[in-house]
Design an enzyme around this catalytic site. Sequence first.
Site, PDB file in Angstrom:
ATOM      1  CB  CYS A  80      40.914 -90.139 -41.139  1.00 58.41           C
ATOM      2  SG  CYS A  80      41.958 -88.785 -40.438  1.00 58.41           S
ATOM      3  CB  CYS A 159      42.877 -83.267 -35.966  1.00 59.15           C
ATOM      4  SG  CYS A 159      43.220 -84.138 -37.282  1.00 59.15           S
ATOM      5  CB  CYS A 408      42.940 -84.685 -55.737  1.00 60.23           C
ATOM      6  SG  CYS A 408      41.872 -83.503 -56.543  1.00 60.23           S
TER       7      CYS A 408
END
Length: 452
Positions: A80, A159, A408
């Site tokens: 992240c 996670c 994406c």
Amino acid sequence: MEVGQVILVTIKRLGINGEGVGYYKKKVVFINGALPGEVVVAEVKKVEKNYATAELVRVKEKSTDRVKPGCPVYDQCGGCQVQHLSYPAQLRGKKEIVIESFQKYFGSDKLPEIRETVGMEHPWSYRNKAQLQVGMANGKVVTGLYAAGTHQLIDISGCPIQHPKTNEMVKTTRDVLQQLNIPIYNERKRTGVVRTVVARVGFETEGAQITLVTAVDEIPRVKELVLEMRSRLPYVQSIMQNINNKKTSLIFGEKTKTLWGKEAIDEKLGEVEFSLSPRAFFQLNPEQTIKLYNFVREAALLTGKETVVDAYCGVGTIGLWLAPDAKEVRGIEVIPDAVKNANENADRSGIANAHFFTGKAEELLPKWVKSGFRPDVVVVDPPRTGCVDKLLQTLIEIKPKRIVYVSCNPSTLAKDCRTLRKAFDVKWVQPVDMFPQTSHVECCTLLVGKGS
């Protein structure tokens, strides 16, 4: 500006990788961990002709959007990039990333309509697949991701953006590998057996699959391994092995075999049913996928009379989503297993007007056009590198009424749209937050043929 110099920078925006972007004496500077609106002190680490990178030393003036990250290893794992940014600000930042990409290729005065980013009500626990490297640390088996720029494996088996079941499957597999003393692959020495653990769960069906990616054909104590995993994870329906004996950064090899249970697990998106084998691509965030595909449906504007080509079709998700409103759908995909899954998915869902073919879109599409098949709508959902130029030129030549471009990567999306502007008008871009807490943003874009 010199390497080692300490500089004061005002951050203007988020970069495409989630870094803060500012300017020092008119040179652009990228600073990981810095947020828009902040004034930061940073140490210069690299100086290139057009930009510099610097390391955050301290925040002198903090953004009101800065928050405490929700993960204890957030700053180490690199999976992240923006957990330190409030979620509303993440959504704004992702729209800005899309705008910046289109400004680069279109200019500020010729931008298409770029809509507000569509986010999630609960932007955690959304990933349906965990794909983690396996390694050893202090005599213990570890599953995780490599810290940026290193070979240090950071354990992320808990996670917070993963579905709780994928976390449980990974942890349990790690513990069983440790208990049975099954050799873990050593990348440097190229010895050992298990390289990667892949855990996948169906959000709608609760189907669960574990795949062990190994460097050799045979896993020692495999019967004990399967029995132990079945005992500890009674909801798992499929335990698979994929063999990858090459020195490569790719996760999967070509050969897959079943250790126990089904070859594939089931999943649903709306009314469409899918069968997912270990290597089959499927969107990682089902909740947001439905939102994204509804924008695809809006852009396609089908009345039941149109022919649709779904290029880069994967297991047929978009094509099958559109099929009820189309006359005919043809999908194209280079991975034979995915094409097999796609056709099975059509049968399972009772969709008779969708068929999927193995090949490259830039090769099959011209052949179909020559034989008299001319699509009204073409959907493209390419990898991050964008569409190959030959396909873009093919689309310009055959000029379907509409192109729906799912991407994406805003940068390659904007670049490809600039090429397609020779024959198409770019009407709108809809950003969708498929991956909260990361810098990634998915887009659905409508292009309409000029004169259509």
